[in-house]
Design an enzyme around this catalytic site. Structure first.
Site, PDB file in Angstrom:
ATOM      1  N   ASN A   9       0.954  -1.115   0.276  1.00 57.59           N
ATOM      2  CA  ASN A   9       0.096   0.179   0.065  1.00 57.59           C
ATOM      3  C   ASN A   9       0.840   1.390   0.351  1.00 57.59           C
ATOM      4  O   ASN A   9       1.591   1.599   1.083  1.00 57.59           O
ATOM      5  CB  ASN A   9      -1.190  -0.018   1.665  1.00 57.59           C
ATOM      6  CG  ASN A   9      -1.775   1.184   1.497  1.00 57.59           C
ATOM      7  OD1 ASN A   9      -1.688   2.122   0.654  1.00 57.59           O
ATOM      8  ND2 ASN A   9      -2.519   1.378   1.889  1.00 57.59           N
ATOM      9  N   LYS A  11       0.054   4.294  -0.655  1.00 58.94           N
ATOM     10  CA  LYS A  11      -0.667   5.720   0.182  1.00 58.94           C
ATOM     11  C   LYS A  11      -0.737   6.180  -1.043  1.00 58.94           C
ATOM     12  O   LYS A  11      -0.263   6.396  -1.965  1.00 58.94           O
ATOM     13  CB  LYS A  11      -0.037   5.792   1.704  1.00 58.94           C
ATOM     14  CG  LYS A  11       0.241   4.858   2.525  1.00 58.94           C
ATOM     15  CD  LYS A  11       0.449   4.493   3.613  1.00 58.94           C
ATOM     16  CE  LYS A  11       0.205   3.244   4.825  1.00 58.94           C
ATOM     17  NZ  LYS A  11      -0.109   3.443   5.877  1.00 58.94           N
ATOM     18  N   HIS A  95      -9.026   1.553   4.912  1.00 58.83           N
ATOM     19  CA  HIS A  95      -7.817   1.641   5.610  1.00 58.83           C
ATOM     20  C   HIS A  95      -8.029   2.708   6.885  1.00 58.83           C
ATOM     21  O   HIS A  95      -9.073   3.402   6.759  1.00 58.83           O
ATOM     22  CB  HIS A  95      -6.866   1.783   4.797  1.00 58.83           C
ATOM     23  CG  HIS A  95      -5.292   2.289   5.341  1.00 58.83           C
ATOM     24  ND1 HIS A  95      -5.267   3.230   6.018  1.00 58.83           N
ATOM     25  CD2 HIS A  95      -5.010   1.448   5.289  1.00 58.83           C
ATOM     26  CE1 HIS A  95      -3.832   2.559   6.245  1.00 58.83           C
ATOM     27  NE2 HIS A  95      -4.382   1.759   5.951  1.00 58.83           N
ATOM     28  N   GLU A  97      -6.403   4.717   7.966  1.00 57.78           N
ATOM     29  CA  GLU A  97      -6.283   6.594   7.076  1.00 57.78           C
ATOM     30  C   GLU A  97      -7.544   6.655   7.090  1.00 57.78           C
ATOM     31  O   GLU A  97      -7.676   8.091   7.340  1.00 57.78           O
ATOM     32  CB  GLU A  97      -5.016   6.655   6.361  1.00 57.78           C
ATOM     33  CG  GLU A  97      -4.072   6.303   7.412  1.00 57.78           C
ATOM     34  CD  GLU A  97      -2.868   5.663   6.916  1.00 57.78           C
ATOM     35  OE1 GLU A  97      -3.236   5.694   5.352  1.00 57.78           O
ATOM     36  OE2 GLU A  97      -1.609   5.262   6.839  1.00 57.78           O
ATOM     37  N   GLU A 167      -4.753  -4.579  10.880  1.00 55.29           N
ATOM     38  CA  GLU A 167      -3.957  -3.353  11.165  1.00 55.29           C
ATOM     39  C   GLU A 167      -4.475  -2.711  12.026  1.00 55.29           C
ATOM     40  O   GLU A 167      -5.149  -1.795  12.528  1.00 55.29           O
ATOM     41  CB  GLU A 167      -3.861  -2.556   9.748  1.00 55.29           C
ATOM     42  CG  GLU A 167      -3.698  -2.883   8.523  1.00 55.29           C
ATOM     43  CD  GLU A 167      -3.218  -1.993   7.129  1.00 55.29           C
ATOM     44  OE1 GLU A 167      -1.905  -2.839   7.022  1.00 55.29           O
ATOM     45  OE2 GLU A 167      -3.972  -0.908   7.366  1.00 55.29           O
ATOM     46  N   GLY A 173       3.082   2.521  10.320  1.00 55.76           N
ATOM     47  CA  GLY A 173       3.780   3.675  10.301  1.00 55.76           C
ATOM     48  C   GLY A 173       4.489   4.577  11.656  1.00 55.76           C
ATOM     49  O   GLY A 173       4.850   5.401  11.697  1.00 55.76           O
ATOM     50  N   SER A 213       3.254  -1.736  10.105  1.00 58.27           N
ATOM     51  CA  SER A 213       5.587  -2.212  10.563  1.00 58.27           C
ATOM     52  C   SER A 213       5.723  -3.010  10.284  1.00 58.27           C
ATOM     53  O   SER A 213       6.632  -3.854  10.702  1.00 58.27           O
ATOM     54  CB  SER A 213       6.208  -1.280  11.755  1.00 58.27           C
ATOM     55  OG  SER A 213       4.769   0.090  12.568  1.00 58.27           O
ATOM     56  N   GLY A 234       3.241  -0.496   4.610  1.00 56.97           N
ATOM     57  CA  GLY A 234       3.405   0.575   4.137  1.00 56.97           C
ATOM     58  C   GLY A 234       4.468   1.088   3.994  1.00 56.97           C
ATOM     59  O   GLY A 234       5.011   0.903   2.232  1.00 56.97           O
TER      60      GLY A 234
HETATM   61  P1  13P Z   1       3.311   0.415   7.820  1.00 60.49           P
HETATM   62  O1  13P Z   1       3.460  -0.588   7.078  1.00 60.49           O
HETATM   63  O2  13P Z   1       3.944   1.940   7.027  1.00 60.49           O
HETATM   64  O3  13P Z   1       3.139   0.038   8.999  1.00 60.49           O
HETATM   65  O4  13P Z   1       1.956   0.927   6.981  1.00 60.49           O
HETATM   66  C1  13P Z   1       0.556  -0.307   7.523  1.00 60.49           C
HETATM   67  C2  13P Z   1      -0.587   0.118   6.264  1.00 60.49           C
HETATM   68  O5  13P Z   1      -1.700   0.179   6.738  1.00 60.49           O
HETATM   69  C3  13P Z   1      -0.352  -0.295   5.440  1.00 60.49           C
HETATM   70  O6  13P Z   1      -2.225  -0.623   4.659  1.00 60.49           O
END
Ligand code: 13P
Length: 252
Positions: A9, A11, A95, A97, A167, A173, A213, A234
């Site tokens: 992903n 983003k 998601h 976000e 998640e 993140g 992560s 991510g």
């Molecule tokens: P990270 O791998 O950067 O923590 O992000 C996870 C994520 O939101 C994947 O959709």
């Protein structure tokens, strides 16, 4: 056996030139693995180009979001059929976000999942609790509510086209990964809820990804857990070298 899915992903990262370079490097090192599917989710303007680059190697492309309506006065939105026209076959929905930065609620997400399925897009349906919810002991109830909002609108056949991604928001993140035991506990709960709606045969076939992560140095341990069938990644998916390492996870 369940399909394992490793998904990137991106983003709101990677412009056209970075996408070209990523796929050049990825395809140079990529070997298809039996039982492991690979998905990349770039931003919407590059979906069609990503499909062109990735399809010959069997890598699938996902959109990061879409609207539930088919068309109309929704400035800035993209419908499921428009995503499908790009050649993408998956779409990330719900998601954290989208939920927490853009205010999407369970009802909107349920409508999106339904619209995706009606347009033959496979949803990667994301769920997960906030840190304060985990600390208050509410993980189970949060995840159950998020799942039920969507699962009650689907039949078993539709469910078989859904990928679930757990998640935990506090792990996204932040560099803080859920331990394999913490993740496995929720994944087992998720599969149990799916079983409650659709029976054991369906539950056993659903891919449940972990996200938050995931990195080259923890992917093997996470993928070794019984109910973790993939990763939604991510940060560590942005560089081809690191993403290749994730695809080549070793579950022991
Ligand atoms: P990270 O791998 O950067 O923590 O992000 C996870 C994520 O939101 C994947 O959709």
């Amino acid at each position: 056996m369940r399909e394992n899915i490793i998904a990137a992903n991106w983003k709101m990262n990677h412009r056209a030139s970075e996408l070209e370079q990523f796929f050049q490097q990825l395809l140079a090192g990529y070997k298809e693995r039996e039982g492991v599917s690979v998905i990349v989710a770039p931003t919407a303007p590059y979906l069609a180009r990503a499909v062109e680059l990735a399809s010959p190697a069997g890598i699938k492309i996902a959109a990061q979001n879409m609207h539930f309506e088919a068309s109309g006065a929704f400035t800035g939105e993209i419908s499921a059929s428009m995503v499908r026209d790009t050649g993408a076959r998956y779409v990330i929905l719900g998601h954290s976000e989208r939920r927490h930065v853009f205010g999407e609620n369970d009802e909107m997400i349920a409508r999106k999942v339904k619209a995706a399925l009606e347009n033959k897009l496979q949803p990667i349906f994301c769920i997960g609790e906030l840190l304060e919810q985990r600390e208050a002991g509410k993980t189970e109830s949060v995840v159950t509510t998020q799942l039920n909002a969507v699962l009650t609108t689907l039949n078993a056949e539709e469910m078989l086209d859904v990928v679930v991604a757990y998640e935990p928001v506090w792990a996204i993140g932040t560099g803080k990964t859920a331990t394999p035991a913490q993740a496995e506990e929720v994944h087992r709960l998720v599969r149990g809820i799916i079983r409650g709606h659709f029976g054991d045969e369906v539950a056993q076939r659903i891919t449940i990804q972990y996200g938050g992560s995931v990195k080259p140095d923890n992917v093997d341990e996470l993928m070794s857990a019984e109910n973790i069938d993939g990763a939604l990644v991510g940060g560590a998916s942005l560089k081809a070298e690191s993403f290749l390492r994730l695809i080549n996870f070793n579950a022991g």
